[in-house]
Design a protein around this motif. Sequence first.
Motif, PDB file in Angstrom:
ATOM      1  N   GLU A 140       0.836  -1.207   0.000  1.00  0.00           N
ATOM      2  CA  GLU A 140       0.000   0.000   0.000  1.00  0.00           C
ATOM      3  C   GLU A 140       0.867   1.252   0.000  1.00  0.00           C
ATOM      4  N   ASP A 141       1.928   1.242   0.776  1.00  0.00           N
ATOM      5  CA  ASP A 141       2.881   2.349   0.802  1.00  0.00           C
ATOM      6  C   ASP A 141       4.266   1.770   1.065  1.00  0.00           C
ATOM      7  N   GLU A 182       8.695   2.873   0.823  1.00  0.00           N
ATOM      8  CA  GLU A 182       9.848   3.681   0.439  1.00  0.00           C
ATOM      9  C   GLU A 182      10.906   2.720  -0.096  1.00  0.00           C
ATOM     10  N   SER A 231       9.245   6.722  -3.671  1.00  0.00           N
ATOM     11  CA  SER A 231       8.080   6.519  -2.813  1.00  0.00           C
ATOM     12  C   SER A 231       6.953   5.908  -3.632  1.00  0.00           C
ATOM     13  N   HIS A 263       2.901   4.512  -3.647  1.00  0.00           N
ATOM     14  CA  HIS A 263       1.580   4.512  -3.005  1.00  0.00           C
ATOM     15  C   HIS A 263       0.616   3.763  -3.909  1.00  0.00           C
ATOM     16  N   GLN A 264      -0.042   2.747  -3.360  1.00  0.00           N
ATOM     17  CA  GLN A 264      -0.998   1.980  -4.159  1.00  0.00           C
ATOM     18  C   GLN A 264      -2.315   2.742  -4.286  1.00  0.00           C
ATOM     19  N   VAL A 301      -0.388   2.199  -9.300  1.00  0.00           N
ATOM     20  CA  VAL A 301       0.426   2.837  -8.260  1.00  0.00           C
ATOM     21  C   VAL A 301       0.847   4.250  -8.656  1.00  0.00           C
ATOM     22  N   TYR A 345      -8.473   8.950  -6.784  1.00  0.00           N
ATOM     23  CA  TYR A 345      -7.110   9.423  -6.522  1.00  0.00           C
ATOM     24  C   TYR A 345      -6.917  10.838  -7.048  1.00  0.00           C
ATOM     25  N   ARG A 370       2.401  14.615  -1.692  1.00  0.00           N
ATOM     26  CA  ARG A 370       2.547  13.601  -0.661  1.00  0.00           C
ATOM     27  C   ARG A 370       3.974  13.620  -0.111  1.00  0.00           C
TER      28      ARG A 370
END
Length: 261
Positions: free
Chosen positions: A104-105, A107, A136, A138-139, A160, A251, A261
């Motif tokens: 999901e997130d 780094e 980075s 993020h899904q 993503v 999104y 973000r």
Amino acid sequence: MTLEILYEDSQYIAINKPAGLLVHRSPIDKYETEFAVQKLRDQISQHVHPVHRLDKPTSGVLLFAKDKTSLRLIRSLFDSTSTLPGDKAIYKTYIAVVRGYSPEDLEIDHPVKVRSDGADDSSSNNGDEAKPAKTSLHQIGKVEIPHCIETYPTSRYSLVELKPVTGRRHQLRYHMKHIRHPIIGDAKYGRGRHNRYFREHFDSDRLLLAATGLEFVHPTTEEWVKINAGIGDTFTSVLYTLGLHKAYETYLKEVRQHAPR
């Protein structure tokens, strides 16, 4: 083909580069005859200088300077060696479809090697110097389709958001391969069976990676500049076919309401 102009002032101009168009002449594609630099120059009747680069198969925001002085001013932002997001004066956003259910997130902190000729290439060997590289992830959404492409009876994919902290060549494509979620349509780092499936069933023969956002402090006015680009018809069609378009629309609404973000 007329290039879509996303932003323009007296010093800079940004286009939405189509997938498959080289930024400038390259020995890698010595038989290619069309380049973004020449096409934009002819379109606006003015010489332009690319501030950064996008891979040939990647679409999206591409920024040019209109003179060499403006180029030098803004290059310092792009050439920053810091790997800390808070130290950056420029932010890039990409959208990609990748194989599997991504985190999901995440780094991603994994070095990219730089060849002695100055070109980044994570697959190179023999004395190459590894440079820090961070991305980075993020899904945005995920989906499972009832088709066996490799081992399992179904196949999974994720949409993503990718934000590179550093700017190594092929960084995003290599980082996604490194975490075992290669980008669909990536002939170099991806999975051939999935690429062929999308080409044959979704009529998509492009790399599903698009540079959708570029934000920076204007080096002259010191104003915050935000440039956005769409993902293109083929990419959009794939999202509709996969059923990921609603997740993408949600999104986009969130991005418009919040800071980077």
